[in-house]
Design a protein around this motif. Structure first.
Motif, PDB file in Angstrom:
ATOM      1  N   PRO A  93       0.827  -1.219   0.000  1.00  0.00           N
ATOM      2  CA  PRO A  93       0.000   0.000   0.000  1.00  0.00           C
ATOM      3  C   PRO A  93       0.854   1.259   0.000  1.00  0.00           C
ATOM      4  O   PRO A  93       1.896   1.314   0.654  1.00  0.00           O
ATOM      5  N   GLN A  94       0.388   2.275  -0.736  1.00  0.00           N
ATOM      6  CA  GLN A  94       1.135   3.506  -0.888  1.00  0.00           C
ATOM      7  C   GLN A  94       0.245   4.720  -0.609  1.00  0.00           C
ATOM      8  O   GLN A  94      -0.959   4.695  -0.887  1.00  0.00           O
ATOM      9  N   LEU A 128       3.503  -4.018 -10.581  1.00  0.00           N
ATOM     10  CA  LEU A 128       2.902  -3.170  -9.553  1.00  0.00           C
ATOM     11  C   LEU A 128       1.442  -2.936  -9.919  1.00  0.00           C
ATOM     12  O   LEU A 128       1.140  -2.598 -11.079  1.00  0.00           O
ATOM     13  N   GLY A 129       0.524  -3.098  -8.963  1.00  0.00           N
ATOM     14  CA  GLY A 129      -0.872  -2.792  -9.242  1.00  0.00           C
ATOM     15  C   GLY A 129      -1.817  -3.758  -8.583  1.00  0.00           C
ATOM     16  O   GLY A 129      -1.506  -4.399  -7.578  1.00  0.00           O
ATOM     17  N   CYS A 175      -4.514   5.594 -11.069  1.00  0.00           N
ATOM     18  CA  CYS A 175      -3.243   5.466 -10.346  1.00  0.00           C
ATOM     19  C   CYS A 175      -3.068   6.545  -9.286  1.00  0.00           C
ATOM     20  O   CYS A 175      -2.174   6.435  -8.443  1.00  0.00           O
ATOM     21  N   ARG A 176      -3.895   7.593  -9.305  1.00  0.00           N
ATOM     22  CA  ARG A 176      -3.872   8.611  -8.236  1.00  0.00           C
ATOM     23  C   ARG A 176      -4.927   8.342  -7.159  1.00  0.00           C
ATOM     24  O   ARG A 176      -4.960   9.034  -6.141  1.00  0.00           O
ATOM     25  N   ALA A 235      -4.172   1.988  -1.925  1.00  0.00           N
ATOM     26  CA  ALA A 235      -4.217   1.154  -0.714  1.00  0.00           C
ATOM     27  C   ALA A 235      -4.221  -0.337  -1.052  1.00  0.00           C
ATOM     28  O   ALA A 235      -3.822  -1.164  -0.225  1.00  0.00           O
ATOM     29  N   ARG A 236      -4.670  -0.682  -2.270  1.00  0.00           N
ATOM     30  CA  ARG A 236      -4.726  -2.093  -2.680  1.00  0.00           C
ATOM     31  C   ARG A 236      -3.471  -2.529  -3.435  1.00  0.00           C
ATOM     32  O   ARG A 236      -3.379  -3.695  -3.863  1.00  0.00           O
ATOM     33  N   LEU A 237      -2.532  -1.651  -3.614  1.00  0.00           N
ATOM     34  CA  LEU A 237      -1.377  -1.934  -4.464  1.00  0.00           C
ATOM     35  C   LEU A 237      -0.619  -3.173  -3.979  1.00  0.00           C
ATOM     36  O   LEU A 237      -0.433  -3.387  -2.776  1.00  0.00           O
ATOM     37  N   GLU A 238      -0.180  -3.978  -4.948  1.00  0.00           N
ATOM     38  CA  GLU A 238       0.640  -5.153  -4.673  1.00  0.00           C
ATOM     39  C   GLU A 238       1.883  -5.110  -5.547  1.00  0.00           C
ATOM     40  O   GLU A 238       1.902  -4.476  -6.606  1.00  0.00           O
ATOM     41  N   VAL A 239       2.928  -5.816  -5.104  1.00  0.00           N
ATOM     42  CA  VAL A 239       4.128  -6.011  -5.917  1.00  0.00           C
ATOM     43  C   VAL A 239       4.279  -7.509  -6.155  1.00  0.00           C
ATOM     44  O   VAL A 239       4.059  -8.323  -5.257  1.00  0.00           O
ATOM     45  N   GLU A 240       4.640  -7.848  -7.383  1.00  0.00           N
ATOM     46  CA  GLU A 240       4.758  -9.254  -7.761  1.00  0.00           C
ATOM     47  C   GLU A 240       5.987  -9.417  -8.644  1.00  0.00           C
ATOM     48  O   GLU A 240       6.353  -8.513  -9.407  1.00  0.00           O
ATOM     49  N   HIS A 241       6.643 -10.549  -8.537  1.00  0.00           N
ATOM     50  CA  HIS A 241       7.734 -10.855  -9.450  1.00  0.00           C
ATOM     51  C   HIS A 241       7.624 -12.292  -9.926  1.00  0.00           C
ATOM     52  O   HIS A 241       7.105 -13.172  -9.210  1.00  0.00           O
ATOM     53  N   THR A 242       8.123 -12.540 -11.124  1.00  0.00           N
ATOM     54  CA  THR A 242       8.338 -13.894 -11.625  1.00  0.00           C
ATOM     55  C   THR A 242       9.721 -13.943 -12.266  1.00  0.00           C
ATOM     56  O   THR A 242      10.178 -12.955 -12.850  1.00  0.00           O
ATOM     57  N   GLY A 243      10.385 -15.094 -12.192  1.00  0.00           N
ATOM     58  CA  GLY A 243      11.743 -15.236 -12.688  1.00  0.00           C
ATOM     59  C   GLY A 243      12.718 -15.377 -11.537  1.00  0.00           C
ATOM     60  O   GLY A 243      12.407 -15.034 -10.380  1.00  0.00           O
ATOM     61  N   GLU A 244      13.902 -15.871 -11.845  1.00  0.00           N
ATOM     62  CA  GLU A 244      14.907 -16.104 -10.813  1.00  0.00           C
ATOM     63  C   GLU A 244      15.635 -14.811 -10.474  1.00  0.00           C
ATOM     64  O   GLU A 244      16.281 -14.195 -11.327  1.00  0.00           O
ATOM     65  N   VAL A 245      15.498 -14.372  -9.219  1.00  0.00           N
ATOM     66  CA  VAL A 245      16.207 -13.183  -8.738  1.00  0.00           C
ATOM     67  C   VAL A 245      16.817 -13.509  -7.379  1.00  0.00           C
ATOM     68  O   VAL A 245      16.315 -14.378  -6.642  1.00  0.00           O
ATOM     69  N   ALA A 246      17.883 -12.810  -7.037  1.00  0.00           N
ATOM     70  CA  ALA A 246      18.557 -13.053  -5.765  1.00  0.00           C
ATOM     71  C   ALA A 246      17.942 -12.264  -4.623  1.00  0.00           C
ATOM     72  O   ALA A 246      17.995 -12.689  -3.466  1.00  0.00           O
TER      73      ALA A 246
END
Length: 472
Positions: free
Chosen positions: A22-23, A44-45, A138-139, A145-156
């Motif tokens: 959340p931001q 992001l979203g 986006c404003r 408040a519902r914002l999420e962060v997601e990743h896929t792929g190999e990261v350290a």
């Protein structure tokens, strides 16, 4: 990424992860440490709007996914000239204002490889029921408040949180209403200065925001402490407005800012105004969204299309307390000059003087030395030749009051923020024009903070030593 606003920091997150993020404002970043050349996606979203950065086959691209009546719609965006990004060690995605940017670091520093402005997305063909426009969504505080962060792929490693800055500009002293530099307790007096600044984003005005910094005069150590965002009267959403003056008035704060947060010079109705926030929250720490009201700055007879760069002082000129407000007025974008207003209250101001001989002068700043108020400004290089690249010293009627400051002029229009020192010397705090992030970012990412010092023996502020430090 803003050091004090990291919300996710995960080592070895595996091939995928998802976290709430959340931001308070559209000013957010995610970065990943790469482990190889395999594809990586950062997102992001939420389900109604998301932006994604993709690195695959040595190139970067962006995706924007919106909800429509017929299901999700994704648009894909790749820079023709800057998408190539081989040998990346880190990948990042930022959303600042309405702009999403993908950046990569190959060990030489961050470089932008693509950008998309949500204001410019077309209606998807065949989808008339699109829902809220992405630039508005986006404003929206509920979406944020519902914002999420997601990743896929190999990261350290994966880190996400509030966006920091790609350089600082528009530095102002945080002051008391009488113009004296603010100290957060008696132990700071004479050894610490508090500043507001514009934290530059990866783009033009709309990607920046206001930040708060603490400058330790022993070694000129600059530390980030807070970020400020704004609601506007009659407008939905949160904005990263900047070119700000923060004022301690009694037990509360006044925050005057310029509505650059959604400025678009391509629009026929483009304009900039000044707003005023009043609050008693601790603005020196954390991230805050402030309610504002219009600060009506007089422009009688000036044919003004916009005002910005407010600087406020309450003083007594011999007939009781009065507010002085310095600012800038534009005849058009970009043809602008300093103005000074005065009045018994901030909602009862009248025009005192305007320096209409200038056409590229801003950073209007009130400063007191030798028991008199003077007005400083910055004459940009687009002025007439005799008024270029200097800091004029003016009286309260904006007439010349001595020679311009004898100080370096390190960029196109650096602000003249002058601070007295306990030993009788002076500091000039300003910024240079060092760009960051490459050609995709373009103008707006400047710069480093520049500190110039005048010795106590100088009769007027004259810069002797220059010291620069990265705004990071």
């Amino acid at each position: 990424m803003s050091p004090g606003a990291v919300q996710v920091d995960e080592t070895g997150p595996g091939s995928s992860s998802r976290h709430p993020l959340p931001q308070p404002a559209p000013c957010v970043a995610v970065e990943a440490e790469m482990t190889g050349t395999g594809p990586v996606r950062l997102r992001l979203g939420d389900d109604t709007l998301s932006v994604s950065a993709v690195h695959a086959e040595g190139r970067c691209s962006l995706e924007v996914t919106t909800a429509t009546g017929a299901g999700p719609h994704t648009s894909r965006h790749r820079s023709r000239r800057s998408a190539r990004a081989e040998g990346l060690r880190r990948l990042a995605l930022t959303l600042t204002g309405t702009e999403a940017v993908v950046l990569g670091d190959d060990g030489t520093g961050w470089r932008a490889h693509g950008r998309v402005d949500l204001r410019e997305l077309d209606q998807p063909r065949g989808h008339s029921d699109r829902g809220p426009a992405p630039a508005a969504l986006c404003r929206d505080e509920a979406w944020l408040a519902r914002l999420e962060v997601e990743h896929t792929g190999e990261v350290a490693r994966l880190r996400a949180g509030g966006f920091g800055q790609l350089g600082l500009r528009d530095l102002r002293l945080i002051t008391h209403a009488d113009g004296a530099a603010y100290a957060d307790g008696p132990g700071e007096e004479g050894r610490v200065l508090w500043l507001s600044a514009t934290s530059a984003g990866p783009g033009f005005f709309g990607t920046a925001h206001t930040s708060v910094w603490r400058l330790d005069l022993d070694g000129y150590r600059l530390e980030h402490h807070a970020d400020l965002f704004f609601r506007r009267p009659g407008r939905a959403g949160v904005f990263g407005d900047h070119a700000t003056h923060v004022v301690r008035d009694g037990d509360g704060w006044l925050v005057a800012t310029s509505t650059w947060g959604d400025f678009d010079h391509r629009r026929d109705d483009a304009g900039v105004e000044v707003t005023l926030a009043r609050t008693d929250v601790d603005l020196l720490r954390g991230r805050h969204v402030l309610d504002t009201e219009p600060l009506a700055l007089p422009v009688d007879g000036l044919a003004s299309v916009g005002v910005w760069d407010p600087h406020l002082v309450r003083t007594d000129l011999g007939q009781g307390p009065v507010w002085l407000v310095g600012y800038v007025s534009a005849r058009e974008f970009f043809d602008f000059h300093p103005v000074l207003a005065e009045g018994p209250a901030l909602d009862r101001l009248s025009l005192r003087a305007a320096l209409t001989s200038r056409r590229a002068t801003e950073g209007t700043t009130l400063v007191r030395w030798d028991e008199r108020w003077r007005v400083l400004a910055s004459d940009g290089r687009d002025n007439p030749r005799r008024h270029r690249a200097q800091y004029p010293v003016l009286d309260l009627d904006l007439r010349p009051d001595g020679a311009p400051l004898d100080a370096a002029y390190p960029t196109n229009i650096p602000w003249p923020t002058l601070a007295p020192l306990p030993d009788g010397g002076w500091l000039l705090l300003t910024f240079n024009g060092r760009g960051v992030g490459g050609r995709v970012v373009g103008y707006g990412s400047h710069g480093d903070v520049v500190v110039l010092r005048a010795p106590a023996t100088a009769p007027d502020p004259v810069a002797e030593d220059t010291e620069t430090g990265p705004a990071s």
